[in-house]
Design a protein around this motif. Structure first.
Motif, PDB file in Angstrom:
ATOM      1  N   ALA A 170       0.951  -1.022   0.053  1.00  0.00           N
ATOM      2  CA  ALA A 170      -0.107  -0.076  -0.038  1.00  0.00           C
ATOM      3  C   ALA A 170       0.943   1.203   0.145  1.00  0.00           C
ATOM      4  O   ALA A 170       1.900   1.337   0.577  1.00  0.00           O
ATOM      5  N   GLY A 172       1.045   5.458   0.548  1.00  0.00           N
ATOM      6  CA  GLY A 172       0.433   6.886   1.240  1.00  0.00           C
ATOM      7  C   GLY A 172       1.168   7.990   0.841  1.00  0.00           C
ATOM      8  O   GLY A 172       2.446   7.911   0.374  1.00  0.00           O
ATOM      9  N   ASP A 204      -0.535   7.530   6.485  1.00  0.00           N
ATOM     10  CA  ASP A 204      -1.660   7.452   5.286  1.00  0.00           C
ATOM     11  C   ASP A 204      -1.493   6.086   4.662  1.00  0.00           C
ATOM     12  O   ASP A 204      -2.769   5.359   4.192  1.00  0.00           O
ATOM     13  N   ALA A 205      -0.384   5.434   4.606  1.00  0.00           N
ATOM     14  CA  ALA A 205      -0.362   3.846   3.808  1.00  0.00           C
ATOM     15  C   ALA A 205      -0.852   3.083   4.892  1.00  0.00           C
ATOM     16  O   ALA A 205      -1.664   2.126   4.506  1.00  0.00           O
ATOM     17  N   GLN A 207      -3.539   3.668   6.942  1.00  0.00           N
ATOM     18  CA  GLN A 207      -5.049   3.583   6.621  1.00  0.00           C
ATOM     19  C   GLN A 207      -5.572   2.872   5.711  1.00  0.00           C
ATOM     20  O   GLN A 207      -6.689   2.731   5.772  1.00  0.00           O
ATOM     21  N   LYS A 208      -4.704   2.308   4.693  1.00  0.00           N
ATOM     22  CA  LYS A 208      -5.433   1.424   3.670  1.00  0.00           C
ATOM     23  C   LYS A 208      -5.329  -0.122   4.025  1.00  0.00           C
ATOM     24  O   LYS A 208      -5.996  -0.824   3.353  1.00  0.00           O
ATOM     25  N   PHE A 223      -6.723  -5.331   2.659  1.00  0.00           N
ATOM     26  CA  PHE A 223      -6.378  -4.233   1.918  1.00  0.00           C
ATOM     27  C   PHE A 223      -7.706  -3.597   1.492  1.00  0.00           C
ATOM     28  O   PHE A 223      -8.537  -4.147   1.057  1.00  0.00           O
ATOM     29  N   SER A 225      -8.003  -0.127   0.560  1.00  0.00           N
ATOM     30  CA  SER A 225      -8.049   1.178  -0.547  1.00  0.00           C
ATOM     31  C   SER A 225      -9.014   1.057  -1.697  1.00  0.00           C
ATOM     32  O   SER A 225      -9.064   0.050  -2.345  1.00  0.00           O
ATOM     33  N   ASP A 229      -7.797   4.772  -6.417  1.00  0.00           N
ATOM     34  CA  ASP A 229      -6.495   5.384  -6.006  1.00  0.00           C
ATOM     35  C   ASP A 229      -5.307   5.446  -6.768  1.00  0.00           C
ATOM     36  O   ASP A 229      -4.728   4.330  -7.144  1.00  0.00           O
ATOM     37  N   ASP A 232      -1.736   3.948  -5.742  1.00  0.00           N
ATOM     38  CA  ASP A 232      -1.436   2.442  -5.566  1.00  0.00           C
ATOM     39  C   ASP A 232      -1.328   1.793  -6.991  1.00  0.00           C
ATOM     40  O   ASP A 232      -1.015   0.710  -7.107  1.00  0.00           O
ATOM     41  N   GLU A 259      -5.494  13.580   2.811  1.00  0.00           N
ATOM     42  CA  GLU A 259      -6.560  13.166   2.351  1.00  0.00           C
ATOM     43  C   GLU A 259      -7.039  13.424   1.044  1.00  0.00           C
ATOM     44  O   GLU A 259      -7.311  12.497   0.599  1.00  0.00           O
TER      45      GLU A 259
END
Length: 270
Positions: A170, A172, A204-205, A207-208, A223, A225, A229, A232, A259
């Motif tokens: 992932a 971010g 941020d990574a 968060q996925k 995962f 995300s 996106d 990625d 974000e």
């Protein structure tokens, strides 16, 4: 039963313990040592009793997992733990009258949580690109003195998080902006912006992905995300050096600055 843990500040019922009956020599460190034995803690807060309650303290101990909090409450209630008198430990199950905002964990907390459930050597991260995006908002008509006073250092970072055992990869994005202090120089501001951007990108990574913790202690990683996106989907070569800022307004960024920025970048050289 499985419990899903996100890399967010824990909220909701059943994750916080209220600890009553703490003596005057109680410390947050002693509380952390006692309660972290049941699972990773987000926070430990020690507060002085109200005057009408007499000398001593009470504490709020917040877990990421409701299961860990429940185990700790059952094991520690009416036990002295690190002091002579017994403590009263209760689960905080009172609903708040207003909705709570889901806030991302900072990168340090993300790493602590990942290390606990996945192991210290089970994941890795690398910086894909770290780009200076300073100066694109400067007004050419400003005189040099005003420009120096308002100069700020801005960096964009894209960082990749890899968990090989679960086939997870992932990415971010993080943006950081720091003022240039004339007494410390531009290099200090640059390093600070780079470090902060990298920390935000790693957060941020995280968060996925979500952790799925089974009752037997085994952990799965999912995962989450969205498919659209772009960060990625693109290869490293398409990201490195190809990001150009168009009309990005930093005043429109949320407090975490991570974000809503992808839609404001254009990819060149394709």
């Amino acid at each position: 039963m499985a419990e899903v843990l996100e890399f967010l500040v824990p909220t909701g019922n059943g994750r916080t313990l209220l600890v009553l009956g703490l003596e005057t020599n109680a410390t947050e460190h002693a509380l952390y040592l006692a309660f972290s034995a049941f699972g990773p803690l987000y926070s430990v807060r020690l507060h002085r009793n109200a005057a009408v309650a007499g000398p001593g303290y009470y504490a709020l101990v917040k877990y990421y997992s409701t299961r860990d909090a429940s185990r700790a409450q059952l094991a520690c209630n009416r036990q002295p733990l690190f002091q002579k008198s017994a403590l009263k430990v209760c689960l905080c199950t009172r609903q708040r009258p207003f909705p709570q905002q889901n806030l991302a964990l900072n990168s340090h907390k993300c790493q602590e949580l990942a290390n606990h459930y996945l192991g210290f050597n089970s994941w890795s991260s690398r910086i894909v690109t770290l780009q200076d995006i300073s100066g694109f908002e400067e007004n050419e008509e400003e005189d040099s003195r005003a420009l120096l006073a308002s100069q700020r250092c801005k960096y964009l970072c894209i960082q990749e998080l890899t968990i090989p055992q679960h086939s997870i990869c992932a990415r971010g994005v993080g943006v950081a902006e720091t003022p240039v202090d004339p007494s410390q120089g531009f290099l200090t501001a640059t390093r600070s912006a780079q470090k902060l951007a990298a920390q935000k990108a790693l957060s941020d990574a995280f968060q996925k992905i979500v952790l799925v913790v089974l009752e037997n202690g085994k952990v799965a990683v999912e995962f989450i995300s969205p498919q659209e996106d772009l960060v990625d989907c693109l290869a490293d070569e398409e990201l490195k050096g190809l990001l150009q800022v168009t009309d990005l307004s930093f005043s429109q960024l949320n407090p975490e600055g991570e974000e809503e920025i992808l839609s404001d970048f254009s990819m060149d050289g394709e």
